[in-house]
Structure formats: C-alpha cells, structure tokens
Design a protein around this motif. Structure first.
Motif, PDB file in Angstrom:
ATOM      1  N   GLY A 102     -12.155  -3.947  -0.930  1.00  0.00           N
ATOM      2  CA  GLY A 102     -10.774  -3.967  -1.415  1.00  0.00           C
ATOM      3  C   GLY A 102     -10.025  -2.710  -1.014  1.00  0.00           C
ATOM      4  N   ILE A 103     -10.732  -1.590  -1.063  1.00  0.00           N
ATOM      5  CA  ILE A 103     -10.090  -0.321  -0.713  1.00  0.00           C
ATOM      6  C   ILE A 103      -9.781  -0.254   0.775  1.00  0.00           C
ATOM      7  CG2 ILE A 103     -10.527   2.162  -0.605  1.00  0.00           C
ATOM      8  CD1 ILE A 103     -12.019   1.610  -3.348  1.00  0.00           C
ATOM      9  N   ILE A 104     -10.635  -0.884   1.578  1.00  0.00           N
ATOM     10  CA  ILE A 104     -10.336  -0.958   3.013  1.00  0.00           C
ATOM     11  C   ILE A 104      -8.973  -1.620   3.209  1.00  0.00           C
ATOM     12  CG2 ILE A 104     -11.032  -2.006   5.200  1.00  0.00           C
ATOM     13  CD1 ILE A 104     -13.933  -1.727   4.320  1.00  0.00           C
ATOM     14  N   VAL A 105      -8.709  -2.659   2.444  1.00  0.00           N
ATOM     15  CA  VAL A 105      -7.416  -3.352   2.546  1.00  0.00           C
ATOM     16  C   VAL A 105      -6.279  -2.390   2.189  1.00  0.00           C
ATOM     17  CG1 VAL A 105      -6.035  -5.271   1.709  1.00  0.00           C
ATOM     18  CG2 VAL A 105      -8.497  -5.521   1.911  1.00  0.00           C
ATOM     19  N   VAL A 106      -6.473  -1.638   1.112  1.00  0.00           N
ATOM     20  CA  VAL A 106      -5.420  -0.721   0.672  1.00  0.00           C
ATOM     21  C   VAL A 106      -5.114   0.299   1.763  1.00  0.00           C
ATOM     22  CG1 VAL A 106      -4.819   1.024  -1.028  1.00  0.00           C
ATOM     23  CG2 VAL A 106      -6.040  -1.020  -1.736  1.00  0.00           C
ATOM     24  N   LEU A 107      -6.164   0.899   2.328  1.00  0.00           N
ATOM     25  CA  LEU A 107      -5.953   1.929   3.347  1.00  0.00           C
ATOM     26  C   LEU A 107      -5.264   1.347   4.572  1.00  0.00           C
ATOM     27  CD1 LEU A 107      -9.296   3.902   3.154  1.00  0.00           C
ATOM     28  CD2 LEU A 107      -7.091   4.438   2.158  1.00  0.00           C
ATOM     29  N   LEU A 108      -5.704   0.163   4.964  1.00  0.00           N
ATOM     30  CA  LEU A 108      -5.115  -0.487   6.128  1.00  0.00           C
ATOM     31  C   LEU A 108      -3.622  -0.751   5.893  1.00  0.00           C
ATOM     32  CD1 LEU A 108      -6.225  -1.605   8.781  1.00  0.00           C
ATOM     33  CD2 LEU A 108      -6.364  -3.833   7.695  1.00  0.00           C
ATOM     34  N   THR A 109      -3.296  -1.152   4.684  1.00  0.00           N
ATOM     35  CA  THR A 109      -1.901  -1.439   4.357  1.00  0.00           C
ATOM     36  C   THR A 109      -1.061  -0.173   4.414  1.00  0.00           C
ATOM     37  OG1 THR A 109      -2.788  -3.064   2.831  1.00  0.00           O
ATOM     38  CG2 THR A 109      -0.439  -2.655   2.718  1.00  0.00           C
ATOM     39  N   ILE A 110      -1.560   0.897   3.779  1.00  0.00           N
ATOM     40  CA  ILE A 110      -0.793   2.149   3.760  1.00  0.00           C
ATOM     41  C   ILE A 110      -0.483   2.587   5.179  1.00  0.00           C
ATOM     42  CG2 ILE A 110      -0.824   4.599   3.153  1.00  0.00           C
ATOM     43  CD1 ILE A 110      -2.561   4.013   0.833  1.00  0.00           C
ATOM     44  N   ILE A 111      -1.539   2.682   5.997  1.00  0.00           N
ATOM     45  CA  ILE A 111      -1.378   3.214   7.352  1.00  0.00           C
ATOM     46  C   ILE A 111      -0.392   2.388   8.162  1.00  0.00           C
ATOM     47  CG2 ILE A 111      -2.627   3.290   9.542  1.00  0.00           C
ATOM     48  CD1 ILE A 111      -3.129   5.782   8.153  1.00  0.00           C
ATOM     49  N   SER A 112      -0.578   1.080   8.173  1.00  0.00           N
ATOM     50  CA  SER A 112       0.251   0.274   9.070  1.00  0.00           C
ATOM     51  C   SER A 112       1.690   0.195   8.575  1.00  0.00           C
ATOM     52  CB  SER A 112      -0.347  -1.119   9.223  1.00  0.00           C
ATOM     53  OG  SER A 112      -0.559  -1.699   7.970  1.00  0.00           O
ATOM     54  N   MET A 113       1.875   0.049   7.268  1.00  0.00           N
ATOM     55  CA  MET A 113       3.231  -0.103   6.733  1.00  0.00           C
ATOM     56  C   MET A 113       3.993   1.206   6.849  1.00  0.00           C
ATOM     57  SD  MET A 113       4.224  -1.659   3.037  1.00  0.00           S
ATOM     58  CE  MET A 113       3.946  -0.267   1.995  1.00  0.00           C
ATOM     59  N   LEU A 114       3.359   2.287   6.410  1.00  0.00           N
ATOM     60  CA  LEU A 114       4.041   3.574   6.369  1.00  0.00           C
ATOM     61  C   LEU A 114       4.363   4.072   7.776  1.00  0.00           C
ATOM     62  CD1 LEU A 114       4.899   5.550   4.210  1.00  0.00           C
ATOM     63  CD2 LEU A 114       2.795   6.802   4.598  1.00  0.00           C
ATOM     64  N   LEU A 115       3.380   3.995   8.672  1.00  0.00           N
ATOM     65  CA  LEU A 115       3.613   4.547  10.000  1.00  0.00           C
ATOM     66  C   LEU A 115       4.688   3.784  10.749  1.00  0.00           C
ATOM     67  CD1 LEU A 115       0.168   5.599  11.430  1.00  0.00           C
ATOM     68  CD2 LEU A 115       1.937   6.967  10.363  1.00  0.00           C
ATOM     69  N   SER A 116       4.679   2.459  10.668  1.00  0.00           N
ATOM     70  CA  SER A 116       5.705   1.727  11.419  1.00  0.00           C
ATOM     71  C   SER A 116       7.079   1.990  10.816  1.00  0.00           C
ATOM     72  CB  SER A 116       5.382   0.231  11.468  1.00  0.00           C
ATOM     73  OG  SER A 116       5.040  -0.255  10.209  1.00  0.00           O
ATOM     74  N   ALA A 117       7.149   2.077   9.480  1.00  0.00           N
ATOM     75  CA  ALA A 117       8.441   2.357   8.858  1.00  0.00           C
ATOM     76  C   ALA A 117       8.926   3.745   9.251  1.00  0.00           C
ATOM     77  CB  ALA A 117       8.337   2.241   7.341  1.00  0.00           C
ATOM     78  N   LEU A 118       8.065   4.745   9.108  1.00  0.00           N
ATOM     79  CA  LEU A 118       8.481   6.119   9.388  1.00  0.00           C
ATOM     80  C   LEU A 118       8.875   6.296  10.846  1.00  0.00           C
ATOM     81  CD1 LEU A 118       6.079   8.408   7.342  1.00  0.00           C
ATOM     82  CD2 LEU A 118       8.467   7.870   6.923  1.00  0.00           C
ATOM     83  N   SER A 139       8.052   2.959   0.428  1.00  0.00           N
ATOM     84  CA  SER A 139       6.710   2.468   0.759  1.00  0.00           C
ATOM     85  C   SER A 139       5.782   2.642  -0.434  1.00  0.00           C
ATOM     86  CB  SER A 139       6.111   3.234   1.934  1.00  0.00           C
ATOM     87  OG  SER A 139       7.006   3.296   2.982  1.00  0.00           O
ATOM     88  N   TRP A 140       5.875   3.763  -1.069  1.00  0.00           N
ATOM     89  CA  TRP A 140       5.037   4.087  -2.226  1.00  0.00           C
ATOM     90  C   TRP A 140       5.299   3.093  -3.347  1.00  0.00           C
ATOM     91  CZ3 TRP A 140       1.453   5.979  -5.174  1.00  0.00           C
ATOM     92  CH2 TRP A 140       1.699   6.487  -6.442  1.00  0.00           C
ATOM     93  N   PHE A 141       6.542   2.768  -3.519  1.00  0.00           N
ATOM     94  CA  PHE A 141       6.999   1.825  -4.522  1.00  0.00           C
ATOM     95  C   PHE A 141       6.458   0.420  -4.227  1.00  0.00           C
ATOM     96  CE2 PHE A 141      10.901  -0.068  -6.648  1.00  0.00           C
ATOM     97  CZ  PHE A 141      10.505   0.324  -7.898  1.00  0.00           C
ATOM     98  N   PHE A 142       6.643  -0.017  -2.997  1.00  0.00           N
ATOM     99  CA  PHE A 142       6.152  -1.312  -2.527  1.00  0.00           C
ATOM    100  C   PHE A 142       4.653  -1.409  -2.733  1.00  0.00           C
ATOM    101  CE2 PHE A 142       8.304  -4.258   0.586  1.00  0.00           C
ATOM    102  CZ  PHE A 142       9.562  -4.043   0.099  1.00  0.00           C
ATOM    103  N   MET A 143       4.007  -0.318  -2.310  1.00  0.00           N
ATOM    104  CA  MET A 143       2.559  -0.250  -2.315  1.00  0.00           C
ATOM    105  C   MET A 143       2.000  -0.477  -3.717  1.00  0.00           C
ATOM    106  SD  MET A 143       0.388   0.289  -0.044  1.00  0.00           S
ATOM    107  CE  MET A 143      -1.332   0.068  -0.419  1.00  0.00           C
ATOM    108  N   LEU A 144       2.634   0.184  -4.680  1.00  0.00           N
ATOM    109  CA  LEU A 144       2.170   0.112  -6.058  1.00  0.00           C
ATOM    110  C   LEU A 144       2.189  -1.339  -6.544  1.00  0.00           C
ATOM    111  CD1 LEU A 144       1.338   2.573  -7.647  1.00  0.00           C
ATOM    112  CD2 LEU A 144       3.495   2.457  -8.853  1.00  0.00           C
TER     113      LEU A 144
END
Lengths: 369, 374, 250
Positions: free
Chosen positions: B184-200, B294-299
């Motif tokens: 499950g945590i792998i999913v979380v990390l994958l989401t953070i990296i891909s969402m945040l980096l493309s947005a930023l 992103s942080w908001f979405f993520m939560l």
C-alpha cells in the motif's frame, strides 16, 4: 522593542495573507473537510464481513450454528453453491473474507456426544481484520458450546470498564490530532515560507536598512500567524465539541495557555527552517519532511507509537505534537491539571527554548552578513 | 514525433542536472519507504497494563504470567489499590488495568465464576476495544488449558458434546502487518512522486516564462504535454521498480503474483496520477500553491483508498465516493497481486474502472491545459 | 508571401469589464520595423499575444502572414518568431542544449540545427561558451541568444515584446543592429518598447494609451506634426495634451 514598528510589520504581513485567498481558503476549509472526513470515515472496527457458508450437514443443529453467525452484527452470511475446487475464487473475487464449512454428520457426531469440528478459512491479507474475524468466530463457537451444555461459557467473567469514552468513539481521538496538524501547518510551514519569501525577493534587506531590529521583524511577522493559528484552533475545537460531541472536561484556560506554548514551539521550528532554507522551495520541502509528516505519522495521531520499532519511537520523542496530543486529549477528556501534564509541558518548553536560542543566533548572524 | 523526442531529451537533461532532483527521485522514496513501512500499521501492541493481583494464588499468578508473555501488553506496574490505579490511568502512566479479585483461585476451583475486572482508557477507542479483545482471548486460552489439565474445571460439563473450531488462515499465515501495509505504501510513494513532479514541472515553466515560449512554437498541445509528461511517466515507472525492490529487501514480505501484470497495472495507474498533476498545474498559479494543492489532494486520496481505514467500514455514501478515487483501485490490485497472486481475470473490474477514471482525468486535464495564456 | 505581413481590423480584447486592447486597426508590410509604444499596461503585450495566437481576441479581425488568428493560430506559429519580455531560454541547460531543443521543437533536421547553431553561436560571439549553463551568461548575450533561438526556423515575421528591458545601452545598440539586418533581409519585425530612443530606429511607430491607438506614423512625421525634436517629447505631448481622462491611463 518598538511596538509601532512591530505593528507596521504585522499590518504588512496581514495584507500579504489576505491577498492570497487560495492559501487562506486552504487554511480554513481544510480543517473542516478533514474533520468531516475523519468523522465519517475513521472507523477501524471491522464490519459487514461477508462469510460464505458451506453446510454439508443441513441439519437443525447446523442451521442453529449458522443463525448465530447471521445474528452477529459483524457477519453477513451467504450460502456458497459453487464447486469445492474453486473455493479460492471467493477470495480472489473478494466475494467473501471467510468461509465457514460444516461437515456431513455434524449433528450426528454432536448428538453422539463426540466433539465435532467445523472449519473456518479466513482471508488473512489484512492481518488486523483477520485477527478480529478469528476472535468473533471463536466467540460464537464458545457461546454455541455454552448453549449446548446449558452451562456457563467460561469459568469466570471478564467485566470491562471503558473510561472517558465509554462508547469508544473515534472523534475524541482524532479531533486533537487535527488540531495539532493544523497548528503545525500554520505556525511552522507558513511562517518558514513567508520569511524565506522575503529573503528570496530581497525585501528583507530593504527592511533591514530601516532602523528596525531583527527581533521586531520576527515578532511582527509571526504575530498574524499566531492569531490565525488561534482562530483556526478555536474553530476546530468548537466544531469538535459541538458537532462531533467531544467531551470537554478540563480547564479552557489551561488549554489555551498550553496551545500558546505549542504554537511557540512550532513557530521556533518554523524559524529554524527559515534560517536553513535559502529558497521557498527548499523551505517547503523541509517543512514537509520535518514538520507535517512527523506530526501525521510519529505523534500518535493515527498510528500507535508503541507498536513501532525503537528507532522510530526515539525519533518521536522530539516530535512536539506527541506531547501536545497528550495535553489536548488529557485536558479535553480526562480533565488533567498542569501538574499531571508537567512532563509534556517541560518537553515543549525545553524544545522551544533550545530552538529559539539557535534560530535567534542564526538569524542575527545571517542578517548581519 | 521527433519534436517530442527533443522535448523529452530536454526534460531529462534538466532533471539530471539538478542534484537535489536526483536525490528526491531515488533516495527520498527509499527513506520514506522505511519510515512509513514501520510507522503505518493498524496493529495495537504494547498496551501498558497495571496488574492488580489481589488474590496472589497459584492460578492468579498463572494469569499474570500469561499477560506478561505477550507483546500485546507491557506490564508497567502492580498496584492493588483501585484509587491508585485510577490515578495512574488519569496521569497517563498506564492505558489499562486488570483486576483479579480476592479469592479468585478458590472461587474458580469451586466453579463460582469469579469476576475479573478490566479498566481501559477509552481515549483511543480502537485501541481500547482491541485491548479488551486481547485480554478476553488470553483469559479464554488460559481457561481452556486449565480445563484440559483438570477436567473437573472444564467449561462444559462432562459428556456434553463440544464443537471445535479449526481455523485456517490463507495468504498471510503469520499475520504480518508489513505484508499488507508495505505494498500500500508503494502506491502512496508512487502517487506522490508522479503527481507532484508533473504538477511542479509544468507550473515552474509557467512561472519562469518558458511555457509561453513553447506555446508560440508549432508544437501541438498533444506534443507539448506528451513531451513534458513522458519523462515523468518513465521516471515514475523506474521509481516503481526501485521502491518495489527496496521494499522486498527491507521488509519481510513476499510477492506471489506476476511482475508483468503488476507493472502493466502500475503503468495504467500512472496515467491517472500524472493526469491529476496536470489538473493541479492548471489550477495552481505558483509552485507553492501547487505543493499545497497536491498535499491536500493526497490526503483525501489516501484516506479514501483503504490504506489503513478499510473501505467496508465507511458509511455507504463515502463508500460510493471512493469509487471516484483511482488510488483505491490500485491499492486493492497491488495487495491482491502481492498476497493472493491474483491473475488479470480477477482484477478486471478494478482495472477497467481505474483506466476509465484515468482516461477521464487525463482528458479533462488536457482539455483544461490550453495552449494559450489566460 | 504577400506584401502585407500583419493586418488587424478593430481588434479588441477584454478581461471582464476591463478593455485591454480597444479596436486596434493596423497594417504592417513586409520588411518593416514596426514599433509599438506605450506606457506599461497600455495593452502592448496583450496585442502582441493575440497576434501570436497565445490569446483569443474578443472582437475584430486579424491576419498574420495571411493566416487568420481565430482559425489558423497553429499555422501562424510556423511563420513567426516570438521573444517575450521575460527571458525565455532554459537557465539550467547549456547554450548548445537550448539551441538543440528549440531547433528540434520547430521540427528542423539535425543537420540544419547544427548548421544554424554554429552560425548563431558565431554571430553572438559565444564560441567558447557553448558548454556553459545559460544562467551564467550576461543578460545582453542571453537576449541575443534568445532572439537567435526564436528564429532558428527562419520565420518571415518576428515579434519582440520589450526585448531590451534591463539590458545595458551598448548591448541594446548591438541588438538593434541585428534587428536592422533582419529587416534589410526582408523580415518583418514587430517590436514593443518603452525606450523612446529605440522608437527612432523603427520605420513606423504606433502609440497606445489605455488600449487605444492614439498615433501611427513614421518617427520623422510624428516629430514634425507635433513640432518636437525627439520621440520622447512626442510621447509626453501625446500622453499629456491629448488625454481627456488621464486617470484611465492604466
């Protein structure tokens, strides 16, 4: 210290805050949404576990046993008609999380005064749920046996007495956590960003050539955030007490006082970050990793600290929110007094003093350069 | 197509030129993996317990021994005075107390069903419920063992029929929390990296002004976005394998299913998260806002994904709401592939829903992303 | 390519109630250096963005290189070079990498990119610096490099939005000599500026105020008709004397 100069800085900071409605919206909407989400979703007690029943006996007794499962609020029972070889399909398709199998001659064996075995297969992918399912099954079997023998289930009774929160609701638990999270976010994250922003854009230098002193700048800049932190904190507490029925047993005055202490700790953390970070980007990343994540993960907000390995528990001793959570939960639910919370108060105060001294030194040398 | 190649090459040059970026991409996730992997658990262990053994007989000492032989409870004190016990719980010295009454042993042998009392601090409702459950389990086991030793004390009268429960745990025999949480945590990390980096990365080009320059080139909107996003898709995909490998080295977990299937699912999932990244970039005006959003979405994605709060526990309307959460699907998929070794036919429903959602998110974001300035 | 490079008819753009560009009508011929003057916020950038296809007009007509801005903005983009007032190269790429990138994005063949890159580096005089990061260059070089990068695909029309702001006078002079060469080679240069001395280099200038075009002629004729010696005075005269409602200037 010249109050007029401090006021001028604060006024300017307020304008910055008000001109950025998106951030402001996040500050005030986020806690409400968080409260709602936790309020409705935060329920770790398993419910509605689908149990597939294979009743090869189909006798009065076996039906009696199944009725006990049906009567439990935790189980939803259905009869499995498919082939025995494909049992696993039930788990693979996520149709059931447990399979109860009653063998042929079940009733006959029992009536013949022999022990009869029934089998329960549990999908243990979620170990926590599996443990609970297992416990409930055992409970049902114990009760069933008691019914058979007409005797007592156990040679003793266990009487549990839940204090402070007898219905074991989750709100008294998570509302203080959200309070801590928001206060950290405003006091540490926002202040470190706002000070770095001035450093980045060069306006800090502009202010420094005026006769103002570093201490006045800092106080002036953080005052508005203290105010926002208190507004936000009060909002969460009021919602928590009125909407989520969190008991408030202790002293409001003490809570306000210690909330101020926590805000001070968080602010000094924010100040340190702003002296380390050269750009807003770095400040944000640092604040994220050093304040928000520990508050969420290593404070006891959601995940029990005692279940973590020792290194993480050691790290958690320097997470301010850990102490603040005890303070808030203690005052709200237990009516703790300051004497009873002395350890927590001393930790927070000690951390503030250390952090403030360091950041004060770093800040004045940074500015003089 | 060659235009996209130039875009991708430029993006990689920029990413690998910044040392911090490389650290964020490959070292941070591994550190986060370790911290999250150990911290995120719904197990309740080491509940601090005061024992009040007022009987102090052989039987009561056996019960105390049973409680000290488990990592569920940590015995922190012995105290017979109820007032003192109350104060200790009030002062956070202990979370629970177990009170064994006077003459417990004698009454037990006589079959008088003595009353054991448990006081629990209910602040953490979940932990309180769980600890009562544990205590009941320990006591029941002890009583059953007693019954076997001295049939006279059996819970049931002699010669009455008895039902035996045979339990079988499938997939996670040792009930290891990591086996369930780490994927499950792998999913979380994958989401953070891909969402945040493309947005930023999109917001940064807009902030600096280079996006405007790109917009007056003959690059089509598709080429522009593909060129910007393909590098992050590739990086996040590599990232996925790094984290997947690290997780299996660090934690005692096993992977039962097919890596090929899991990779395909991860690839489909990344479309949704990168789509979300583009969406954020169209809303946010600065990198700071993008980070906040992103942080908001993520939560929200995280809470509603079933990571630590089972979706089945939520009220119906929230359960329906989670159908709109792409993370929910991939969370279920990765856990099933890891532990059950599920084949594609069992993941079909989750996959098509996730893909449909991803396509929608991606399409809306791309449409929102105009090749014009606003 | 016809002789008219840019033509607009009552081109208007509103943002909510605010009218940034109000019924702009101009015609720019091939090979012309067309100056666009005005105070900050007069609508210059908005006008240029509409012509580049970055912003849709609210009303009016406009064609660039014979293409309609509503229907064929992508075709326009193949025929123009654009340099915005913000510096528009990638700071964290080397000079050579930047040129490769923009050449590639404009769809040039690798051989052609290489050829034009050499020519551009030669022209700007950056031979020894090709492997340097762009952020380490002085601003004047950066601007000339940005101009060169925006023109790698050899477009007939070039839009420059305040290309010389923040650049020292010597670099500005050099920059303008490049612009003159371009015009001599038959390219149309559409340039906005708020430096009035630069206006003197233009073939024709238009002056905008509060979104409206208030003057359009060659610098010589403008000075003559307003009886001033330089464009600075013409501009001040125009803005002061003929403004019935100066508070609307922004």
């Amino acid at each position: 210290m010249n109050p007029r100069r401090v006021a001028a800085i604060s006024a300017k900071e307020f304008i910055h805050i008000i001109r950025d409605p998106r951030t402001l919206l996040i500050i005030f909407i986020m806690p409400v949404l968080l409260l709602m989400m936790f309020g409705y979703a935060f329920n770790l007690e398993i419910q509605d576990v689908r149990v597939a029943v294979i009743d090869d006996d189909n006798s009065a007794l076996s039906r009696q046993l199944i009725e006990r499962f049906e009567g439990s609020p935790f189980f939803t029972v259905f009869h499995y008609q498919g082939s025995r070889e494909d049992l696993e399909t039930l788990f693979l398709e996520r149709d059931a999380r447990a399979i109860l199998s009653i063998p042929e001659n079940f009733a006959a064996t029992l009536i013949g005064k022999h022990p009869a075995g029934i089998q329960v297969i549990i999908d243990a992918t979620d170990p926590n749920a599996a443990t609970s399912i297992n416990n409930y099954c055992r409970q049902i079997v114990t009760d069933f046996n008691a019914g058979l023998s007409g005797g007592a289930a156990m040679p003793f009774t266990l009487e549990s007495n839940i204090w402070y929160n007898p219905e074991m609701r989750s709100a008294p638990f998570f509302v203080p956590g959200i309070l801590a999270l928001l206060l950290i976010m405003i006091s540490a994250l926002l202040t470190s960003i706002t000070i770095t922003r001035e450093k980045e854009s060069g306006t800090l230098e502009q202010i420094l050539v005026s006769p103002i002193r570093p201490g006045e700048i800092i106080i002036g800049k953080v005052l508005p955030y203290i105010l926002i932190a208190f507004l936000d904190g009060s909002m969460i507490l009021i919602l928590g007490v009125t909407v989520f029925k969190v008991p408030f047993v202790g002293s409001l005055f003490l809570l306000a006082l210690l909330m101020a202490l926590f805000v001070l700790t968080a602010l000094s953390l924010g100040l340190i970050l702003s002296t380390i970070a050269s750009t807003q980007q770095v400040a944000m990343m640092l604040a994220f990793v050093l304040t928000l994540l520990p508050t969420l993960l290593l404070s006891g907000f959601i995940f029990p600290l005692a279940s973590m390995p020792l290194p993480l528990q050691l790290i958690s001793t320097i997470v301010p929110a850990k102490y603040f959570l005890v303070i808030v939960r203690g005052i709200l639910l237990k009516g703790n007094t300051i004497a009873e919370l002395l350890v927590q108060v001393l930790w927070l105060a000690g951390m503030s003093v250390v952090l403030l001294t360091i950041s004060w030194r770093k800040f004045s040398t940074n500015l003089e350069r | 197509m060659t235009k996209i190649f130039y875009m991708i090459r430029k993006e990689f040059l920029q990413i690998f030129r910044t040392r911090e970026m490389v650290a964020i991409l490959f070292i941070m996730p591994v550190i986060q993996m370790v911290v999250l992997g150990f911290a995120v658990t719904n197990e309740v262990k080491h509940i601090t317990l005061i024992i009040a053994d007022r009987d102090n007989s052989r039987l009561s000492r056996e019960i105390v021994a049973a409680f000290s032989n488990t990592d569920r409870f940590d015995i922190t004190g012995r105290e017979t005075d109820v007032r003192e016990i109350g104060l200790d719980i009030h002062r956070w010295k202990a979370q629970a107390a177990l009170i064994i009454p006077n003459h417990f042993g004698r009454d037990f042998r006589r079959g008088l069903r003595p009353d054991i009392q448990m006081i629990v601090d209910g602040l953490d409702g979940n932990a309180a419920g769980v600890s009562v459950g544990y205590a009941g389990g320990i006591l029941r086991e002890w009583a059953e063992a007693q019954a076997r030793q001295t049939p006279r004390l059996a819970m049931v009268k002699q010669n009455t029929p008895q039902l035996e429960l045979i339990e079988r745990l499938w997939y996670n025999l040792d009930l290891r929390s990591a086996q369930y949480m780490v994927p499950g945590i792998i999913v979380v990390l994958l989401t953070i990296i891909s969402m945040l980096l493309s947005a930023l990365s999109l917001v940064k080009e807009r902030e600096v002004g280079t996006l405007e320059q790109l917009m007056v080139t003959p690059l089509s909107r598709f080429e522009l976005l593909m060129g910007k996003l393909a590098p992050f898709l590739i990086l996040a995909f590599i990232e996925f394998f790094v984290v997947l490998g690290a997780a299996q080295v660090i934690f005692p977990i096993t992977m039962k299913g097919s890596y090929a299937l899991l990779s395909l699912e991860a690839f489909l999932y990344l479309f949704t998260t990168i789509g979300l990244g583009v969406m954020i970039s169209t809303i946010a005006k600065s990198q700071q806002q993008a980070l906040f959003l992103s942080w908001f979405f993520m939560l929200f994605l995280l809470m509603m994904s079933g990571l630590f709060i089972p979706i089945a526990n939520m009220p119906q309307f929230l359960q329906d709401l989670t159908l709109l959460n792409p993370m929910r699907y991939f969370m279920a998929i990765i856990r099933d592939v890891f532990q059950k070794g599920s084949g594609w036919q069992y993941l079909f429903t989750d996959t098509w829903r996730m893909t449909l959602l991803g396509t929608l998110i991606f399409a809306v974001s791309v449409l929102r992303f105009r090749k014009r300035v606003s | 390519m016809n002789e008219i490079a840019v033509q607009t008819q009552n081109l208007t753009r509103r943002f909510g109630k605010f009218t940034a560009v109000d019924r702009l009508t101009i015609t720019v011929s091939r090979g012309e250096i067309f100056g666009f003057l005005g105070a900050n916020g007069a609508g210059k950038t908005t006008a240029i963005r509409m012509l580049c296809g970055l912003l849709l007009p609210s009303e009016g007509e406009a064609t660039v290189a014979g293409f309609d801005v509503y229907k064929s903005s992508e075709a326009i983009k193949k025929n123009i070079g654009y340099m915005s007032q913000r510096f528009s190269l990638y700071d964290d790429l080397t000079i050579s990498e930047n040129i490769d990138f923009f050449g590639g994005v404009y769809g040039l063949s690798p051989a052609l990119i290489e050829e034009r890159k050499e020519a551009l580096i030669e022209q700007v005089g950056l031979g020894d610096f090709r492997k340097r990061l762009t952020r380490d260059l002085p601003l004047g070089f950066k601007q000339r490099l940005a101009l060169g990068s925006a023109m790698l695909h050899d477009p007939p029309i070039i839009f420059l939005d305040e290309p010389t702001s923040g650049v020292d006078p010597r670099a500005r002079r050099e920059f303008w000599s490049i612009i003159n060469e371009l015009a001599a080679a038959g390219k149309t240069v559409f340039v906005t500026t708020h430096f009035m001395d630069e206006a003197e280099y233009c073939h024709r200038v238009s002056i905008m105020r509060a979104g409206k075009l208030i003057a359009l002629d060659s610098p010589g004729k403008l000075k003559e008709s307003y009886g001033r010696n330089n464009m600075q005075d013409v501009f001040v005269a125009l803005v002061n004397d003929e403004d019935p409602r100066p508070e609307e200037q922004l």
